[in-house]
Design an enzyme around this catalytic site. Structure first.
Site, PDB file in Angstrom:
ATOM      1  N   GLY A  71      52.061  53.754  54.716  1.00 59.48           N
ATOM      2  CA  GLY A  71      52.438  52.909  53.592  1.00 59.48           C
ATOM      3  C   GLY A  71      51.241  52.486  52.753  1.00 59.48           C
ATOM      4  O   GLY A  71      51.301  52.477  51.519  1.00 59.48           O
ATOM      5  N   GLN A 179      59.538  47.853  54.326  1.00 60.29           N
ATOM      6  CA  GLN A 179      60.371  46.956  55.139  1.00 60.29           C
ATOM      7  C   GLN A 179      61.862  47.186  54.919  1.00 60.29           C
ATOM      8  O   GLN A 179      62.659  47.010  55.833  1.00 60.29           O
ATOM      9  CB  GLN A 179      60.035  45.495  54.839  1.00 60.29           C
ATOM     10  CG  GLN A 179      58.673  45.055  55.340  1.00 60.29           C
ATOM     11  CD  GLN A 179      58.552  45.031  56.860  1.00 60.29           C
ATOM     12  OE1 GLN A 179      59.538  44.883  57.581  1.00 60.29           O
ATOM     13  NE2 GLN A 179      57.341  45.198  57.342  1.00 60.29           N
ATOM     14  N   THR A 237      44.953  68.609  54.900  1.00 62.32           N
ATOM     15  CA  THR A 237      45.974  69.246  55.729  1.00 62.32           C
ATOM     16  C   THR A 237      47.032  68.230  56.135  1.00 62.32           C
ATOM     17  O   THR A 237      46.714  67.133  56.582  1.00 62.32           O
ATOM     18  CB  THR A 237      45.316  69.858  56.987  1.00 62.32           C
ATOM     19  OG1 THR A 237      44.276  70.727  56.542  1.00 62.32           O
ATOM     20  CG2 THR A 237      46.327  70.632  57.813  1.00 62.32           C
ATOM     21  N   CYS A 325      48.754  42.338  59.397  1.00 64.24           N
ATOM     22  CA  CYS A 325      47.515  42.615  58.678  1.00 64.24           C
ATOM     23  C   CYS A 325      46.733  41.349  58.413  1.00 64.24           C
ATOM     24  O   CYS A 325      45.540  41.368  58.207  1.00 64.24           O
ATOM     25  CB  CYS A 325      47.826  43.303  57.367  1.00 64.24           C
ATOM     26  SG  CYS A 325      49.258  44.336  57.528  1.00 64.24           S
TER      27      CYS A 325
END
Ligand SMILES: *Cc1c(COP(=O)(O)O)cnc(C)c1O
Length: 383
Positions: A71, A179, A237, A325
């Protein structure tokens, strides 16, 4: 030890079916999707199938999905890329005061690069006002990022109205749906959403994989360089096993999403009711259908959330204060102060977040332990 995992907004357990689906892409099907041999083609096919699945869940086309590392990266690519690409048209951009850090920080970065930013305020329940949004949009406004569902207090914004207000004024709209995804209807074909962020680990998929929906024709400046993967927006990649796990998790979530949502709502309301019986407690955010089915957020006046969390943890119960966070930061949560909580109340606030794997037993156990711990801490504080 009895365990009650109620921190699903931080991350969710990977479902066994998801893990099983991923395994072959580490072991036998390890090709690089960019390789032209049969192993590469097999990996590319898997990646395309995953894009198709994810696209299907949000009303998008396969070509409009770019896999990212999560995200945070998708938000960075969307916000820095869109604002950069639109700079010649105008330099005013809009977001809200209660976004996730991975949205707010790119906006701060753009501010330093000369953009003017409006941080829309929210009311006590976390809603922005349509009037404020409409007033904020001027001829200079080129871009907005507004989350459909809040990560801390579960507020579900009026996305359709917001999208209409933006698209009617030619404002490119990004939404961080990490969310809300799988827990509320999200359809980019109906709403005027141009960019949308998703991730795997909030929906019982693996960590380190996310997706950015980029409406066909949207012009983003490249944030990265060094390859053509991910429509050049996310070179490097691709995480094939991650994409496979993410797509599997999405499939499973949507297979029975109606029932999952109802189950979470019932448990959410049970937990909220139980916790509100604790003296001097008050919940934060909206009630009913305008609240995310997975979110409970409560202030227990006079106790430190960190102390409660430690004691809950010793009983096998996982919850959080603020968001993961910001959990280690000494600043109060921007979301809680934006809805008007004092610094003290913000530090006395806990978030319990559910998934469709939670049970009534876990909820009751968490309720009972929280009540005991809060009372115990209050007694200690009173001495
Ligand atoms: C978890 C979360 C993110 C960050 O996603 P990662 O995959 O952990 O980088 C961004 N926005 C919201 C709303 C989130 O809940």
């Amino acid at each position: 030890m009895k365990i009650a995992y109620l921190d699903n907004s931080a991350t969710t357990p990977v479902l066994p079916e998801v893990l099983e689906a991923m395994k072959p892409y580490y072991a036998e099907k390890y090709g690089n999707p960019s390789s032209t041999h049969f192993l590469g083609m097999e990996a590319q096919k898997a990646l395309d199938d995953c894009k198709e699945i994810i696209a299907g869940t949000i009303g998008a086309e396969r070509e409009e999905v770019v896999f990212t590392s999560g995200g945070t990266e998708a938000n960075n690519i969307a916000i820095l890329g869109a604002a950069g690409g639109l700079k010649s048209k105008g330099t005013h951009i809009i977001t809200t005061a209660i976004e996730h850090k991975s949205v707010l920080e790119p906006f701060r970065m753009l501010e330093k690069r000369g953009f003017k930013v409006t941080y829309l305020p929210v009311n006590r329940e976390g809603f922005i006002s349509m009037g404020n949004l409409e007033k904020a949009i001027t001829k200079e406004t080129v871009f907005a990022s507004i989350q459909p569902a809040n990560h801390e207090i579960g507020t579900i914004q009026e996305m359709e109205k917001i999208a209409k207000a933006c698209s009617s004024k030619g404002v490119v709209l990004h939404v961080d749906a990490c969310q809300g995804y799988t827990k509320m209807p999200i359809d980019v074909s109906k709403a005027g959403i141009d960019l949308l962020t998703l991730n795997g680990h909030k929906i019982h998929g693996p960590k380190g994989i996310g997706a950015l929906y980029v409406r066909a024709g949207a012009k983003l400046e490249n944030v990265y360089t060094g390859g053509e993967q991910g429509n050049s927006l996310r070179p490097g990649t691709e995480n094939v096993p991650g994409a496979v796990g993410f797509a599997k998790a999405a499939e499973l979530a949507f297979k029975d999403s109606g029932r999952g949502i109802i189950q979470m709502k019932n448990l959410r309301d049970r937990l909220m009711k139980g916790l509100l019986k604790i003296r001097d407690s008050r919940f934060n955010g909206p009630v009913g259908n305008r609240r995310l089915c997975s979110n409970v957020n409560i202030t227990f006046r006079g106790v430190e959330a960190e102390a409660v969390l430690m004691m809950l943890s010793s009983k096998g119960i996982c919850a959080s204060s603020g968001s993961a966070c910001t959990a280690r930061s000494v600043e109060p949560s921007n979301v809680l102060t934006s809805i008007g909580l004092s610094k003290n109340d913000a530090f006395s606030t806990l978030r319990f977040s559910l998934s469709r794997l939670n049970t009534k037993e876990e909820i009751d156990y968490a309720t009972e332990q929280t009540a005991r711990i809060v009372e115990e801490l209050r007694k200690l504080n009173a001495r």
